[in-house]
Design an enzyme around this catalytic site. Structure first.
Site, PDB file in Angstrom:
ATOM      1  N   ASP A 147      44.588  43.873  28.318  1.00 40.89           N
ATOM      2  CA  ASP A 147      43.532  42.867  28.137  1.00 40.89           C
ATOM      3  C   ASP A 147      42.180  43.568  28.167  1.00 40.89           C
ATOM      4  OD1 ASP A 147      42.069  40.482  28.244  1.00 40.89           O
ATOM      5  OD2 ASP A 147      42.520  40.093  30.349  1.00 40.89           O
TER       6      ASP A 147
ATOM      7  N   MET B 254      37.444  32.791  36.466  1.00 43.43           N
ATOM      8  CA  MET B 254      36.458  33.682  37.112  1.00 43.43           C
ATOM      9  C   MET B 254      35.613  32.871  38.084  1.00 43.43           C
ATOM     10  SD  MET B 254      35.109  35.881  33.872  1.00 43.43           S
ATOM     11  CE  MET B 254      36.221  36.434  32.580  1.00 43.43           C
TER      12      MET B 254
ATOM     13  N   HIS C 265      45.028  34.340  34.372  1.00 44.06           N
ATOM     14  CA  HIS C 265      44.537  35.612  34.925  1.00 44.06           C
ATOM     15  C   HIS C 265      43.425  35.256  35.904  1.00 44.06           C
ATOM     16  CE1 HIS C 265      42.139  39.555  33.897  1.00 44.06           C
ATOM     17  NE2 HIS C 265      42.582  39.537  35.147  1.00 44.06           N
TER      18      HIS C 265
ATOM     19  N   ASP D  37      41.553  32.791  31.414  1.00 45.39           N
ATOM     20  CA  ASP D  37      40.768  33.598  32.357  1.00 45.39           C
ATOM     21  C   ASP D  37      39.999  32.726  33.341  1.00 45.39           C
ATOM     22  OD1 ASP D  37      41.167  36.361  31.521  1.00 45.39           O
ATOM     23  OD2 ASP D  37      40.208  35.754  29.648  1.00 45.39           O
TER      24      ASP D  37
ATOM     25  N   MET E 170      43.817  46.167  32.781  1.00 45.95           N
ATOM     26  CA  MET E 170      42.505  45.788  32.255  1.00 45.95           C
ATOM     27  C   MET E 170      41.920  47.016  31.549  1.00 45.95           C
ATOM     28  SD  MET E 170      42.026  42.672  32.780  1.00 45.95           S
ATOM     29  CE  MET E 170      40.380  42.668  32.056  1.00 45.95           C
TER      30      MET E 170
HETATM   31  C1  DX5 Z   1      37.852  39.885  30.589  1.00 44.11           C
HETATM   32  C2  DX5 Z   1      38.968  38.934  30.331  1.00 44.11           C
HETATM   33  C3  DX5 Z   1      39.593  39.072  28.999  1.00 44.11           C
HETATM   34  C4  DX5 Z   1      38.627  38.863  27.867  1.00 44.11           C
HETATM   35  C5  DX5 Z   1      39.012  39.799  26.786  1.00 44.11           C
HETATM   36  O1  DX5 Z   1      37.495  39.832  31.903  1.00 44.11           O
HETATM   37  O2  DX5 Z   1      40.000  39.112  31.297  1.00 44.11           O
HETATM   38  O3  DX5 Z   1      40.737  38.250  28.841  1.00 44.11           O
HETATM   39  O4  DX5 Z   1      38.619  37.572  27.365  1.00 44.11           O
HETATM   40  O5  DX5 Z   1      38.087  39.691  25.774  1.00 44.11           O
HETATM   41  P1  DX5 Z   1      37.987  40.706  24.579  1.00 44.11           P
HETATM   42  O6  DX5 Z   1      39.304  40.680  23.885  1.00 44.11           O
HETATM   43  O7  DX5 Z   1      36.855  40.184  23.792  1.00 44.11           O
HETATM   44  O8  DX5 Z   1      37.722  42.068  25.191  1.00 44.11           O
HETATM   45 ZN    ZN Z   2      42.009  38.198  31.113  1.00 42.68          ZN
END
Ligand code: DX5
Ligand code: ZN
Length: 227
Positions: A178, A45, A74, A43, A145
């Site tokens: 996810d 961000m 991602h 991930d 998502m």
């Molecule tokens: C959220 C991320 C996810 C996150 C999921 O923005 O894209 O990949 O890590 O975490 P869990 O499984 O804890 O919801």
């Molecule tokens: Zn993710």
């Protein structure tokens, strides 16, 4: 490694390393691999598209040679085009972008595919599946998502099950999910048509191999019963 294009009807799972200990990343990934993980979800961000800030292509470049699993990036960032070449150079196997953050989606997806990676879009919970209808020919997978992107450990949004079902009617592309995926929610999304289960906090809350295996098994069981 072309995971999404060679899935057929298999259900697979992978850890979201957002919930891992970043000081021991490769080891944390290996633990999930011991539990049957077939990809690693990475991930990125930027504190712009989402309020959080994480890791980028430099960390991806360090992780790729340390794992046997395909790394699935991602990108929860504005202007992903600026980062895609560096992620490709890092050797990631797949890249998803958030179409809400992209102006020229066709160009962005071409950039990913031309660089040899599989291309995906990650849809925010309120982004309708129809938003990407005309992008489907340029995609290798769709990521739904099931929480608002930005943080791990949030609660699964149950309406996303219906959204997965709608997407399944629109396309045969593999659907990845996810956010809030656990051994309890995995069967719901698989029954609706999802095939790739990503879990962060549910995997790293305990023994990652055991938890990963539980989630994958729950998904596969649901697939056996519903297909
Ligand atoms: C959220 C991320 C996810 C996150 C999921 O923005 O894209 O990949 O890590 O975490 P869990 O499984 O804890 O919801
Ligand atoms: Zn993710």
């Amino acid at each position: 490694m072309r995971l999404f294009s060679s899935l057929h009807d298999r259900v697979v799972g992978g850890p979201s390393i957002l919930a891992a200990n970043f000081a021991r990343l490769a080891e944390e990934v290996r633990k999930a691999e011991d539990g049957g993980a077939e990809l690693v979800h990475f991930d990125a961000m930027d504190n712009q598209f989402v309020p959080n800030l994480t890791i980028g292509p430099l960390v991806a470049a360090s992780l790729v040679p340390e794992t046997n699993l395909p790394v699935d990036a991602h990108l929860m960032v504005q202007n992903p085009d600026n980062l895609i070449p560096a992620f490709l150079d890092a050797g990631v196997a797949s890249i998803s972008v958030q179409p809400e953050a992209v102006t020229h989606l066709h160009r962005t997806l071409s950039l990913i595919r031309d660089g040899g990676a599989e291309a995906g879009v990650a849809l925010n919970p309120t982004t309708p599946p129809e938003f990407i209808e005309w992008a489907l020919p340029y995609l290798d997978f769709v990521l739904v998502m099931s929480v608002n992107p930005g943080f791990g450990g949030q609660t699964f949004i149950p309406q996303m099950v219906e959204k997965i079902r709608r997407l399944r009617e629109m396309t045969d592309l593999p659907i990845e999910v996810d956010g809030g995926i656990t051994a309890e929610t995995a069967p719901l999304v698989v029954e609706a048509g999802a095939q790739v289960l990503i879990a962060g906090s549910a995997v790293y809350k305990g023994d990652p191999a055991t938890e990963m295996r539980r989630i994958i098994e729950a998904g596969r069981q649901a697939a056996l019963q519903s297909r």
